[in-house]
Design a protein around this motif. Structure first.
Motif, PDB file in Angstrom:
ATOM      1  N   TRP A 334     -12.394  -9.778  -1.871  1.00  0.00           N
ATOM      2  CA  TRP A 334     -11.888  -8.741  -0.980  1.00  0.00           C
ATOM      3  C   TRP A 334     -12.023  -9.104   0.492  1.00  0.00           C
ATOM      4  O   TRP A 334     -11.544  -8.350   1.359  1.00  0.00           O
ATOM      5  CB  TRP A 334     -12.626  -7.423  -1.234  1.00  0.00           C
ATOM      6  CG  TRP A 334     -12.382  -6.864  -2.593  1.00  0.00           C
ATOM      7  CD1 TRP A 334     -13.227  -6.916  -3.678  1.00  0.00           C
ATOM      8  CD2 TRP A 334     -11.219  -6.167  -3.044  1.00  0.00           C
ATOM      9  NE1 TRP A 334     -12.671  -6.309  -4.758  1.00  0.00           N
ATOM     10  CE2 TRP A 334     -11.420  -5.833  -4.404  1.00  0.00           C
ATOM     11  CE3 TRP A 334     -10.025  -5.790  -2.436  1.00  0.00           C
ATOM     12  CZ2 TRP A 334     -10.485  -5.146  -5.156  1.00  0.00           C
ATOM     13  CZ3 TRP A 334      -9.085  -5.098  -3.182  1.00  0.00           C
ATOM     14  CH2 TRP A 334      -9.314  -4.777  -4.528  1.00  0.00           C
ATOM     15  N   GLU A 335     -12.657 -10.228   0.795  1.00  0.00           N
ATOM     16  CA  GLU A 335     -12.921 -10.559   2.194  1.00  0.00           C
ATOM     17  C   GLU A 335     -11.644 -10.776   2.998  1.00  0.00           C
ATOM     18  O   GLU A 335     -11.589 -10.447   4.186  1.00  0.00           O
ATOM     19  CB  GLU A 335     -13.821 -11.797   2.282  1.00  0.00           C
ATOM     20  CG  GLU A 335     -15.242 -11.538   1.781  1.00  0.00           C
ATOM     21  CD  GLU A 335     -16.106 -12.783   1.810  1.00  0.00           C
ATOM     22  OE1 GLU A 335     -15.546 -13.877   2.070  1.00  0.00           O
ATOM     23  OE2 GLU A 335     -17.324 -12.671   1.577  1.00  0.00           O
ATOM     24  N   ASP A 336     -10.602 -11.360   2.375  1.00  0.00           N
ATOM     25  CA  ASP A 336      -9.369 -11.672   3.101  1.00  0.00           C
ATOM     26  C   ASP A 336      -8.244 -10.681   2.819  1.00  0.00           C
ATOM     27  O   ASP A 336      -7.109 -10.898   3.251  1.00  0.00           O
ATOM     28  CB  ASP A 336      -8.908 -13.095   2.753  1.00  0.00           C
ATOM     29  CG  ASP A 336      -9.918 -14.146   3.187  1.00  0.00           C
ATOM     30  OD1 ASP A 336     -10.552 -13.940   4.249  1.00  0.00           O
ATOM     31  OD2 ASP A 336     -10.095 -15.143   2.469  1.00  0.00           O
ATOM     32  N   VAL A 337      -8.520  -9.613   2.082  1.00  0.00           N
ATOM     33  CA  VAL A 337      -7.505  -8.600   1.816  1.00  0.00           C
ATOM     34  C   VAL A 337      -7.407  -7.697   3.040  1.00  0.00           C
ATOM     35  O   VAL A 337      -8.418  -7.251   3.591  1.00  0.00           O
ATOM     36  CB  VAL A 337      -7.867  -7.773   0.559  1.00  0.00           C
ATOM     37  CG1 VAL A 337      -6.810  -6.712   0.298  1.00  0.00           C
ATOM     38  CG2 VAL A 337      -7.990  -8.705  -0.648  1.00  0.00           C
ATOM     39  N   SER A 338      -6.187  -7.416   3.478  1.00  0.00           N
ATOM     40  CA  SER A 338      -5.999  -6.606   4.683  1.00  0.00           C
ATOM     41  C   SER A 338      -6.479  -5.175   4.450  1.00  0.00           C
ATOM     42  O   SER A 338      -6.481  -4.672   3.315  1.00  0.00           O
ATOM     43  CB  SER A 338      -4.525  -6.598   5.081  1.00  0.00           C
ATOM     44  OG  SER A 338      -3.754  -5.863   4.149  1.00  0.00           O
ATOM     45  N   GLU A 339      -6.868  -4.528   5.540  1.00  0.00           N
ATOM     46  CA  GLU A 339      -7.324  -3.144   5.440  1.00  0.00           C
ATOM     47  C   GLU A 339      -6.204  -2.231   4.973  1.00  0.00           C
ATOM     48  O   GLU A 339      -6.457  -1.234   4.288  1.00  0.00           O
ATOM     49  CB  GLU A 339      -7.869  -2.680   6.788  1.00  0.00           C
ATOM     50  CG  GLU A 339      -9.179  -3.368   7.192  1.00  0.00           C
ATOM     51  CD  GLU A 339      -9.805  -2.726   8.415  1.00  0.00           C
ATOM     52  OE1 GLU A 339      -9.284  -1.680   8.868  1.00  0.00           O
ATOM     53  OE2 GLU A 339     -10.808  -3.263   8.913  1.00  0.00           O
ATOM     54  N   ASP A 340      -4.968  -2.555   5.327  1.00  0.00           N
ATOM     55  CA  ASP A 340      -3.831  -1.746   4.864  1.00  0.00           C
ATOM     56  C   ASP A 340      -3.692  -1.815   3.353  1.00  0.00           C
ATOM     57  O   ASP A 340      -3.434  -0.794   2.696  1.00  0.00           O
ATOM     58  CB  ASP A 340      -2.535  -2.219   5.527  1.00  0.00           C
ATOM     59  CG  ASP A 340      -2.487  -1.864   7.008  1.00  0.00           C
ATOM     60  OD1 ASP A 340      -3.256  -0.976   7.422  1.00  0.00           O
ATOM     61  OD2 ASP A 340      -1.704  -2.486   7.737  1.00  0.00           O
ATOM     62  N   ASP A 341      -3.867  -3.014   2.779  1.00  0.00           N
ATOM     63  CA  ASP A 341      -3.771  -3.143   1.324  1.00  0.00           C
ATOM     64  C   ASP A 341      -4.922  -2.421   0.639  1.00  0.00           C
ATOM     65  O   ASP A 341      -4.741  -1.787  -0.410  1.00  0.00           O
ATOM     66  CB  ASP A 341      -3.770  -4.626   0.924  1.00  0.00           C
ATOM     67  CG  ASP A 341      -2.421  -5.288   1.179  1.00  0.00           C
ATOM     68  OD1 ASP A 341      -1.440  -4.559   1.426  1.00  0.00           O
ATOM     69  OD2 ASP A 341      -2.351  -6.528   1.130  1.00  0.00           O
TER      70      ASP A 341
END
Length: 392
Positions: A334-341
């Protein structure tokens, strides 16, 4: 309301359906039954909008300043010239409890003042040295990796995240062990009660003294007596007579221990009365942790035991603004998943339920297995969500 009315007309409506609706919208079961009766009479299928008291952000901040003490909050509101606009104590308790169950974070800035000499911090008494790490938005999160063998994180590569809620459980358990008290850990299913509790137990200086009691649905007093004897390793030494058997249990409870009874909502009134009798004995020196979704309602039905609960500890759902930070600490995926996603997943599937997020992480871990640099994109998230909830 339309679905409930259809079930009632088909003769399929049960109390569990009404209870589920009541818990979802934050009202009592009696209110839902009244709405249903109104829908039959007037044809109005939407639940009426209640214009009740709401706690403003300023009042919520003041609640944090007084350490969560609702009585002190009401006194300060009255002293500030609130007059007739200050709600009753019962209304304040009800609204604040509703907001906390909905996940509204209470940031306690200092401990409430207590007259007389202060007791030593139970955490320091027990040797629980917790190192705080600062997360985003001023909230504290940890990746403390001490004694995690018994903590069910369930996902390969995942870590226990010491959120403010988990830290509160840690402190509550430490306090209960220090004074041999009864505590109740409650909250909706999937909010992380078991993980938080097992993490707190794993941090105790003497984890071998922890005993877990496994009960079935609505056990009788003899059945509860037997499972307590098994948890305390009394085995066949338990006498056949009820009086002698209870005395044997009390003798075993003289030793400083922690007895953990999960799914406490399964216990009927007589079983809870039996527990109260054991913990009322002056020789009992064992802390009792009663946990489970709905355990607080079960205990409230036995006031003599509820009055002996030292702490009612609510495990709330993750609030939307902390989900991205918590999940990035929970698993590297989850570290590189965007906050929007992340916000999209929480809105459609996650809903702040930690168990749902753990299951999503498990699906993503399986899909990215073997990839050197896995990247989680929106399409992958949609597939993982669909496996849990069906097509969106």
């Amino acid at each position: 309301m339309r679905r409930l009315l259809e079930r009632q007309q088909a003769g399929e409506l049960a109390t569990r359906h009404v209870r589920a609706v009541a818990e979802t919208v934050g009202v009592s079961e009696r209110t839902v039954w009244r709405w249903l009766e109104q829908a039959k009479t007037t044809g109005q299928l939407e639940a009426p909008v209640r214009q009740g008291y709401a706690v403003s952000d300023e009042v919520w901040a003041l609640l944090g300043e007084v350490g969560g003490n609702v009585a002190e909050l009401r006194r300060r509101l009255a002293a500030a010239g609130g007059g007739d606009s200050v709600p009753s104590a019962s209304t304040l308790h009800r609204v604040i409890r509703r907001d906390r169950r909905a996940g509204r974070a209470l940031m306690v800035e200092r401990e409430p003042e207590v007259a007389g000499p202060r007791r030593p911090d139970p955490l320091s008494e027990l040797g629980l040295n917790v190192v705080a790490g600062q997360g985003t938005g001023g909230q504290v999160f940890l990746r403390e990796q001490k004694h995690l063998a018994q903590v069910p994180v369930l996902v390969p590569g995942a870590q226990v995240v010491l959120t403010p809620a988990v830290r509160s459980v840690l402190r509550t358990v430490a306090h209960a062990v220090a004074v041999g008290a009864v505590v109740c850990l409650y909250g909706d299913a999937g909010h992380g009660k078991t993980v938080a509790l097992q993490y707190a137990l794993s941090q105790l200086p003497h984890p071998a003294r922890v005993r877990r009691v496994h009960v079935g649905v609505h056990p009788t007093v003899p059945e509860l007596r037997r499972v307590l004897a098994d948890a305390l390793e009394l085995g066949r030494r338990l006498p056949r007579g009820a009086g002698e058997a209870d005395l044997t249990l009390v003798n075993a409870l003289r030793q400083p221990r922690v007895l953990v009874l999960d799914e406490a909502q399964r216990l009927p009134g007589p079983a809870l009365e039996f527990l109260r009798g054991l913990w009322d004995h002056p020789d009992t020196d064992t802390a009792l942790v009663l946990a489970g979704a709905g355990s607080e309602r079960a205990l409230r039905r036995v006031p003599v035991l509820a009055s002996r609960v030292l702490t009612w500890e609510l495990m709330p759902r993750l609030i939307s603004r902390e989900v991205a930070t918590v999940m990035a600490a929970f698993h590297p995926l989850w570290e590189d998943v965007s906050e929007d996603d992340v916000a999209w997943v929480d809105e459609h599937v996650g809903h702040g339920n930690f168990r749902t997020w753990a299951k999503l992480t498990s699906h993503l871990t399986a899909e990215t297995y073997g990839k050197s640099r896995p990247v989680v994109d929106r399409r992958m998230l949609e597939r993982a969500c669909a496996r849990l909830m069906g097509p969106l």
